[in-house]
Scaffold this active site. Structure first.
Site, PDB file in Angstrom:
ATOM      1  N   LYS A 219      35.692  40.153  36.043  1.00  0.00           N
ATOM      2  CA  LYS A 219      36.296  38.844  35.760  1.00  0.00           C
ATOM      3  C   LYS A 219      35.275  37.857  35.180  1.00  0.00           C
ATOM      4  O   LYS A 219      34.072  38.041  35.297  1.00  0.00           O
ATOM      5  CB  LYS A 219      36.986  38.317  37.020  1.00  0.00           C
TER       6      LYS A 219
ATOM      7  N   ARG B  34      40.118  46.366  43.801  1.00  0.00           N
ATOM      8  CA  ARG B  34      40.839  46.744  42.579  1.00  0.00           C
ATOM      9  C   ARG B  34      39.830  46.697  41.444  1.00  0.00           C
ATOM     10  O   ARG B  34      39.303  45.623  41.139  1.00  0.00           O
ATOM     11  CB  ARG B  34      41.986  45.746  42.358  1.00  0.00           C
TER      12      ARG B  34
HETATM   13  N1  PMM Z   1      43.832  40.662  38.773  1.00  0.00           N
HETATM   14  C1  PMM Z   1      44.416  40.984  37.619  1.00  0.00           C
HETATM   15  C2  PMM Z   1      45.635  41.686  37.587  1.00  0.00           C
HETATM   16  N2  PMM Z   1      46.228  42.059  38.728  1.00  0.00           N
HETATM   17  N3  PMM Z   1      46.267  42.122  41.085  1.00  0.00           N
HETATM   18  C3  PMM Z   1      45.719  41.783  42.245  1.00  0.00           C
HETATM   19  N4  PMM Z   1      46.342  42.119  43.386  1.00  0.00           N
HETATM   20  N5  PMM Z   1      44.550  41.098  42.334  1.00  0.00           N
HETATM   21  C4  PMM Z   1      43.875  40.710  41.212  1.00  0.00           C
HETATM   22  O1  PMM Z   1      42.821  40.061  41.349  1.00  0.00           O
HETATM   23  C5  PMM Z   1      44.427  41.027  39.940  1.00  0.00           C
HETATM   24  C6  PMM Z   1      45.656  41.750  39.919  1.00  0.00           C
HETATM   25  C7  PMM Z   1      43.759  40.567  36.328  1.00  0.00           C
HETATM   26  O2  PMM Z   1      42.762  41.451  35.974  1.00  0.00           O
HETATM   27  P1  PMM Z   1      42.958  42.619  34.879  1.00  0.00           P
HETATM   28  O3  PMM Z   1      43.383  41.988  33.597  1.00  0.00           O
HETATM   29  O4  PMM Z   1      41.663  43.281  34.808  1.00  0.00           O
HETATM   30  O5  PMM Z   1      44.007  43.579  35.367  1.00  0.00           O
END
Ligand code: PMM
Length: 276
Positions: A213, A253
């Site tokens: 991030k 994640r």
């Molecule tokens: N961050 C993203 C997308 N989905 N879901 C959860 N539960 N927690 C998160 O911090 C989260 C998520 C955005 O990141 P990406 O674009 O790398 O998927």
């Protein structure tokens, strides 16, 4: 959720053309499936499949488009015997995904974006990840204002728990997430990570999503102040996974599984005082 490895590793597959670090990687679903199988073979326990970008400023797509992106990928992963979570804010997509074999609903809006989500998940009978969220991506950074970010995120997450329970979701199927980067400035993210034990103290398993991030890019900026590129944030992301594990996170994640896997092995050996 007793007896699962701790923390679980969710490997990220974004079937979006525009996610911030991995958008546009998979022009067809078979490539996304192959990548999910690879992440699983590297040590991811589940693959989190998303079809709608949540990067700051992103605009929404239709439910049909979202399903068209994620369902073929879920089918391929489920056929390979890999557990899948569905990253969606839409009840209709969550239902279709679970029908096709997804076993967890990951709603970054904590049930706020779609009033049908919590009753639908209650009916589906699967666990739900309730992330802290204040507004859709195109305007979320206007809401990144807090007097006490940890207290406010805790209170707002507790309100989502109450809504989930009221909708009929079983208490032991609720997972919380502080929502790093969602209506948060870098300082808010660090304050929340520092206070992870307080979030865990709300009494639910907690997932941490820090991987690649922007706040890591800012921390790792070069001498001229240019942020570190997203694909070069995996070392920092792995350290966060190890520290999250040390402080009791239920899951992380991540985009890069091998570095996470190694970091978690080191953390476990350190915590136990033994590599056995
Ligand atoms: N961050 C993203 C997308 N989905 N879901 C959860 N539960 N927690 C998160 O911090 C989260 C998520 C955005 O990141 P990406 O674009 O790398 O998927």
């Amino acid at each position: 959720m007793v007896g699962v490895p701790s923390p679980l590793v969710f490997g990220v597959i974004n079937t979006t053309p525009d996610s911030f670090s991995d958008g546009g990687r998979f022009p067809d679903s078979s490539m996304a499936v192959a990548e999910g199988i690879r992440l699983h073979s590297q040590g991811a326990h589940l693959i989190d499949v998303g079809g709608e970008s949540t990067r700051p400023g992103a605009t929404r797509i239709s439910g049909d488009e979202e399903c068209g992106r994620v369902i073929p990928v879920i089918n391929g992963l489920v056929a390979a015997g890999i557990p899948v979570s569905i990253d969606t804010m839409r009840a209709s997509t969550a239902c279709a995904a679970v029908e096709h074999g997804a076993c967890i609903v990951n709603d970054v809006s904590g049930g706020l974006a779609d009033p049908a989500m919590l009753p639908a998940v209650a009916e589906l009978g699967v666990p739900i990840i309730l992330m802290h969220w204040r507004a859709h991506s195109h305007e979320m950074q206007n809401w990144a204002s807090y007097d006490d970010v940890v207290a406010e995120v805790s209170t707002e997450l507790s309100a989502r728990v109450d809504a989930a329970l009221a909708a009929g979701i079983a208490r032991d199927r609720i997972i919380l997430d502080p929502g790093l980067g969602f209506a948060k400035e870098a300082g808010h993210n660090w304050a929340l990570l520092h206070a992870l034990p307080r979030i865990i103290g709300l009494g639910f398993p907690v997932l941490v999503g820090a991987s690649r991030k922007r706040f890591l890019g800012a921390l790792l900026a070069d001498d001229a102040g240019a942020p570190r590129e997203a694909l070069e944030r995996d070392g920092a992301s792995a350290v966060i996974s190890a520290l999250a594990a040390e402080h009791g996170a239920w899951a992380v994640r991540v985009h890069d599984v091998p570095s996470t896997h190694d970091a978690l092995l080191v953390q476990r050996a350190w915590a136990k005082g033994s590599a056995q």
